[in-house]
Motif scaffolding. Structure first.
Motif, PDB file in Angstrom:
ATOM      1  N   ASN A  93       0.822  -1.217   0.000  1.00 49.02           N
ATOM      2  CA  ASN A  93       0.000   0.000   0.000  1.00 49.02           C
ATOM      3  C   ASN A  93       0.848   1.256   0.000  1.00 49.02           C
ATOM      4  O   ASN A  93       0.674   2.138  -0.837  1.00 49.02           O
ATOM      5  CB  ASN A  93      -0.902   0.029   1.240  1.00 49.02           C
ATOM      6  N   MET A  94       1.774   1.331   0.969  1.00 50.28           N
ATOM      7  CA  MET A  94       2.568   2.554   1.092  1.00 50.28           C
ATOM      8  C   MET A  94       3.490   2.718  -0.107  1.00 50.28           C
ATOM      9  O   MET A  94       3.593   3.804  -0.676  1.00 50.28           O
ATOM     10  CB  MET A  94       3.364   2.510   2.399  1.00 50.28           C
ATOM     11  N   ALA A  97       1.569   3.963  -3.070  1.00 50.30           N
ATOM     12  CA  ALA A  97       1.149   5.357  -2.890  1.00 50.30           C
ATOM     13  C   ALA A  97       2.319   6.297  -3.165  1.00 50.30           C
ATOM     14  O   ALA A  97       2.198   7.271  -3.910  1.00 50.30           O
ATOM     15  CB  ALA A  97       0.613   5.584  -1.476  1.00 50.30           C
ATOM     16  N   ILE A  98       3.463   5.990  -2.587  1.00 45.95           N
ATOM     17  CA  ILE A  98       4.659   6.794  -2.810  1.00 45.95           C
ATOM     18  C   ILE A  98       5.040   6.780  -4.281  1.00 45.95           C
ATOM     19  O   ILE A  98       5.290   7.816  -4.887  1.00 45.95           O
ATOM     20  CB  ILE A  98       5.843   6.237  -1.974  1.00 45.95           C
ATOM     21  N   ASN A 100       3.254   6.145  -6.913  1.00 45.92           N
ATOM     22  CA  ASN A 100       2.292   6.766  -7.815  1.00 45.92           C
ATOM     23  C   ASN A 100       2.163   8.272  -7.642  1.00 45.92           C
ATOM     24  O   ASN A 100       1.724   8.964  -8.559  1.00 45.92           O
ATOM     25  CB  ASN A 100       0.921   6.119  -7.650  1.00 45.92           C
ATOM     26  N   GLU A 101       2.507   8.785  -6.478  1.00 42.61           N
ATOM     27  CA  GLU A 101       2.508  10.235  -6.308  1.00 42.61           C
ATOM     28  C   GLU A 101       3.529  10.774  -7.288  1.00 42.61           C
ATOM     29  O   GLU A 101       4.719  10.524  -7.161  1.00 42.61           O
ATOM     30  CB  GLU A 101       2.906  10.617  -4.874  1.00 42.61           C
ATOM     31  N   PHE A 103       5.494  13.050  -7.891  1.00 42.27           N
ATOM     32  CA  PHE A 103       6.253  14.235  -7.510  1.00 42.27           C
ATOM     33  C   PHE A 103       7.762  14.063  -7.618  1.00 42.27           C
ATOM     34  O   PHE A 103       8.514  14.942  -7.232  1.00 42.27           O
ATOM     35  CB  PHE A 103       5.877  14.726  -6.112  1.00 42.27           C
ATOM     36  N   PHE A 104       8.184  12.938  -8.106  1.00 36.45           N
ATOM     37  CA  PHE A 104       9.620  12.705  -8.134  1.00 36.45           C
ATOM     38  C   PHE A 104      10.366  13.735  -8.978  1.00 36.45           C
ATOM     39  O   PHE A 104      11.305  14.370  -8.506  1.00 36.45           O
ATOM     40  CB  PHE A 104       9.920  11.280  -8.603  1.00 36.45           C
ATOM     41  N   THR A 106       9.640  16.724 -10.002  1.00 38.21           N
ATOM     42  CA  THR A 106       9.648  18.107  -9.528  1.00 38.21           C
ATOM     43  C   THR A 106      10.397  18.262  -8.208  1.00 38.21           C
ATOM     44  O   THR A 106      10.556  19.371  -7.707  1.00 38.21           O
ATOM     45  CB  THR A 106       8.212  18.632  -9.347  1.00 38.21           C
ATOM     46  N   CYS A 107      10.831  17.161  -7.631  1.00 38.45           N
ATOM     47  CA  CYS A 107      11.548  17.235  -6.358  1.00 38.45           C
ATOM     48  C   CYS A 107      13.004  16.804  -6.497  1.00 38.45           C
ATOM     49  O   CYS A 107      13.696  16.617  -5.505  1.00 38.45           O
ATOM     50  CB  CYS A 107      10.852  16.389  -5.295  1.00 38.45           C
TER      51      CYS A 107
ATOM     52  N   ASN B  93      -4.491   7.046  -4.082  1.00 37.54           N
ATOM     53  CA  ASN B  93      -3.332   6.249  -3.697  1.00 37.54           C
ATOM     54  C   ASN B  93      -2.891   6.503  -2.269  1.00 37.54           C
ATOM     55  O   ASN B  93      -2.758   5.584  -1.477  1.00 37.54           O
ATOM     56  CB  ASN B  93      -2.147   6.564  -4.622  1.00 37.54           C
ATOM     57  N   MET B  94      -2.680   7.800  -1.961  1.00 38.17           N
ATOM     58  CA  MET B  94      -2.174   8.129  -0.634  1.00 38.17           C
ATOM     59  C   MET B  94      -3.218   7.817   0.432  1.00 38.17           C
ATOM     60  O   MET B  94      -2.884   7.239   1.464  1.00 38.17           O
ATOM     61  CB  MET B  94      -1.774   9.614  -0.584  1.00 38.17           C
ATOM     62  N   ALA B  97      -3.337   4.150   1.098  1.00 34.15           N
ATOM     63  CA  ALA B  97      -2.130   3.701   1.799  1.00 34.15           C
ATOM     64  C   ALA B  97      -2.223   4.043   3.285  1.00 34.15           C
ATOM     65  O   ALA B  97      -1.989   3.201   4.149  1.00 34.15           O
ATOM     66  CB  ALA B  97      -0.883   4.340   1.195  1.00 34.15           C
ATOM     67  N   ASN B 100      -5.030   1.965   4.954  1.00 35.25           N
ATOM     68  CA  ASN B 100      -4.734   0.548   5.108  1.00 35.25           C
ATOM     69  C   ASN B 100      -3.596   0.243   6.066  1.00 35.25           C
ATOM     70  O   ASN B 100      -3.494  -0.865   6.589  1.00 35.25           O
ATOM     71  CB  ASN B 100      -4.423  -0.074   3.745  1.00 35.25           C
ATOM     72  N   GLU B 101      -2.702   1.199   6.278  1.00 35.06           N
ATOM     73  CA  GLU B 101      -1.664   0.989   7.273  1.00 35.06           C
ATOM     74  C   GLU B 101      -2.379   0.823   8.605  1.00 35.06           C
ATOM     75  O   GLU B 101      -3.004   1.755   9.094  1.00 35.06           O
ATOM     76  CB  GLU B 101      -0.726   2.199   7.352  1.00 35.06           C
ATOM     77  N   ARG B 196       6.687  15.892  -0.111  1.00 36.82           N
ATOM     78  CA  ARG B 196       7.500  16.594  -1.101  1.00 36.82           C
ATOM     79  C   ARG B 196       8.661  17.320  -0.418  1.00 36.82           C
ATOM     80  O   ARG B 196       9.795  17.292  -0.882  1.00 36.82           O
ATOM     81  CB  ARG B 196       6.662  17.645  -1.835  1.00 36.82           C
ATOM     82  N   LEU B 199      11.240  14.916   0.589  1.00 40.74           N
ATOM     83  CA  LEU B 199      12.005  14.452  -0.570  1.00 40.74           C
ATOM     84  C   LEU B 199      13.029  15.497  -1.012  1.00 40.74           C
ATOM     85  O   LEU B 199      14.176  15.169  -1.332  1.00 40.74           O
ATOM     86  CB  LEU B 199      11.040  14.115  -1.708  1.00 40.74           C
ATOM     87  N   MET B 200      12.645  16.767  -0.996  1.00 40.40           N
ATOM     88  CA  MET B 200      13.582  17.827  -1.388  1.00 40.40           C
ATOM     89  C   MET B 200      14.729  17.951  -0.390  1.00 40.40           C
ATOM     90  O   MET B 200      15.888  18.092  -0.778  1.00 40.40           O
ATOM     91  CB  MET B 200      12.850  19.167  -1.494  1.00 40.40           C
TER      92      MET B 200
END
Lengths: 209, 209
Positions: A93-94, A97-98, A100-101, A103-104, A106-107, B93-94, B97, B100-101, B196, B199-200
């Motif tokens: 799940n996690m 989610a990560i 599919n977000e 945002f990779f 742009t970050c 997605n998020m 996730a 479900n956690e 985000r 991640l940055m």
DNA sequence: TAGATTGTTAATCGATTAACAATC
DNA sequence: TAGATTGTTAATCGATTAACAATC
């Protein structure tokens, strides 16, 4: 005035500056004073100027800061233009989610591979990338040289997987587990996301007014 | 010595203390000194004692701390036993996730409802709970009185949804969006999870050694 | 020029660390 | 009792805020 070492609290504020400046920029504004930016972000003007001056003076007396230029400069400091290759370990799940977000990019990262040891997940699609079985991790890393890995697996499995990743040349872990890789691998760059801790802190806030 | 106000850095360390103490407890240990706990957690013995003494002295000179008792005390301070009713807004997605956690119960919360405005998601199961359409949010809240909401929706929709939630009596937001509810609703308790930003910050760490 | 606002130094505030008397 | 380790006060360190001369 440039500083050789930038304090962690400053670094942690940079993404938020970047976000606000992006919004101001998108809204068509061209310049802003430290006073106005501080007000919008809930900081002090002093802190805004101190933060920016860690990297050099990008402002102009009597005028303020050019938003576009400031945004680009901070983006550059964060290295958002140099995309680092990242793999994702764990497509539960996690992990999904990560992954599919979207945002990779742009970050400052590029997701190049997704792995899970559960055979039933092999071939599923996460962010246009097919999930691979963990058996292929060695070969994939030797071929594609990722520098970072997002870790979305159960706590018990984390230590062994990190050992493997370090052996494969991974330099940095975006860690969603509760295992602390720093203890065993002091040279590793680790960024922790502890959702449980966040939830508990949140609960404390609710229960104490 | 009890303190009326506990500093935020102390609160943020409590979940981590709780986690380490739980593991020590599970490992069969019964007591530990501040020195030994600090060493395992990468803190100083001084800080450990200062932190615990914000809530009163649970140690014993010449002996240390009883692990079980300390763990239970910290669990009590975090209020892990009083489950707060939480709803989840957004089953993308998020949202799925997070939903479900299965960590809500062990972190002081009870997930009682999941909502999404997308009709195609209605009826899907998240953590044994069927996703409801947002149309039913008002009625659900009036009936079940949740105090907190996890917000996993697009940034642009966040402000309007928070306005609605506040109107329905929600007191606290576990916020996964980039909208800052504090600006518009100063009385709201907000815990932000900005992936985000994380991640940055992570990227900065990689690119600067 | 006059007003505005920066860059930067100095002052304050808060959090961490050190020290040690109290005591189990 | 002697050794260990706490609780707590004092010292240090670091981060934030205030102040102001420099200058656009």
């Amino acid at each position: 005035m440039y500083k050789s070492y930038i304090a962690t609290p400053v670094i942690k504020r940079l993404p938020r500056y970047y976000r606000f400046l992006s919004e101001l920029c998108a809204g068509g504004m061209t310049r802003i004073s430290s006073k106005e930016l501080a007000k919008r972000m809930g900081l002090t003007a002093s802190q805004v100027r101190q933060d920016f001056n860690c990297f050099g003076g990008f402002g102009q007396q009597g005028y303020g800061y050019n938003i576009q230029q400031l945004k680009d400069t901070i983006g550059g400091i964060l290295g958002l233009d140099q995309l680092q290759k990242m793999i994702l370990i764990g497509a539960g799940n996690m992990g999904r989610a990560i992954g599919n977000e979207a945002f990779f990019n742009t970050c400052g990262f590029q997701l190049i591979g997704v792995f899970d040891k559960k055979p039933s997940l092999t071939g599923q699609i996460v962010n246009s990338i097919p999930v691979r079985h963990t058996d292929g991790l060695d070969e994939f890393c030797k071929e594609n040289l990722p520098v970072a890995a997002a870790l979305c697996i159960p706590n018990q499995e984390a230590k062994e997987v990190v050992r493997q990743l370090v052996g494969l040349g991974i330099k940095a872990i975006w860690n969603f587990t509760h295992y602390d890789p720093t203890a065993d691998f002091p040279e590793l760059i680790v960024e922790n996301v502890h959702l449980r801790d966040s939830l508990m802190t949140f609960g404390y806030g609710i229960k104490n007014q």
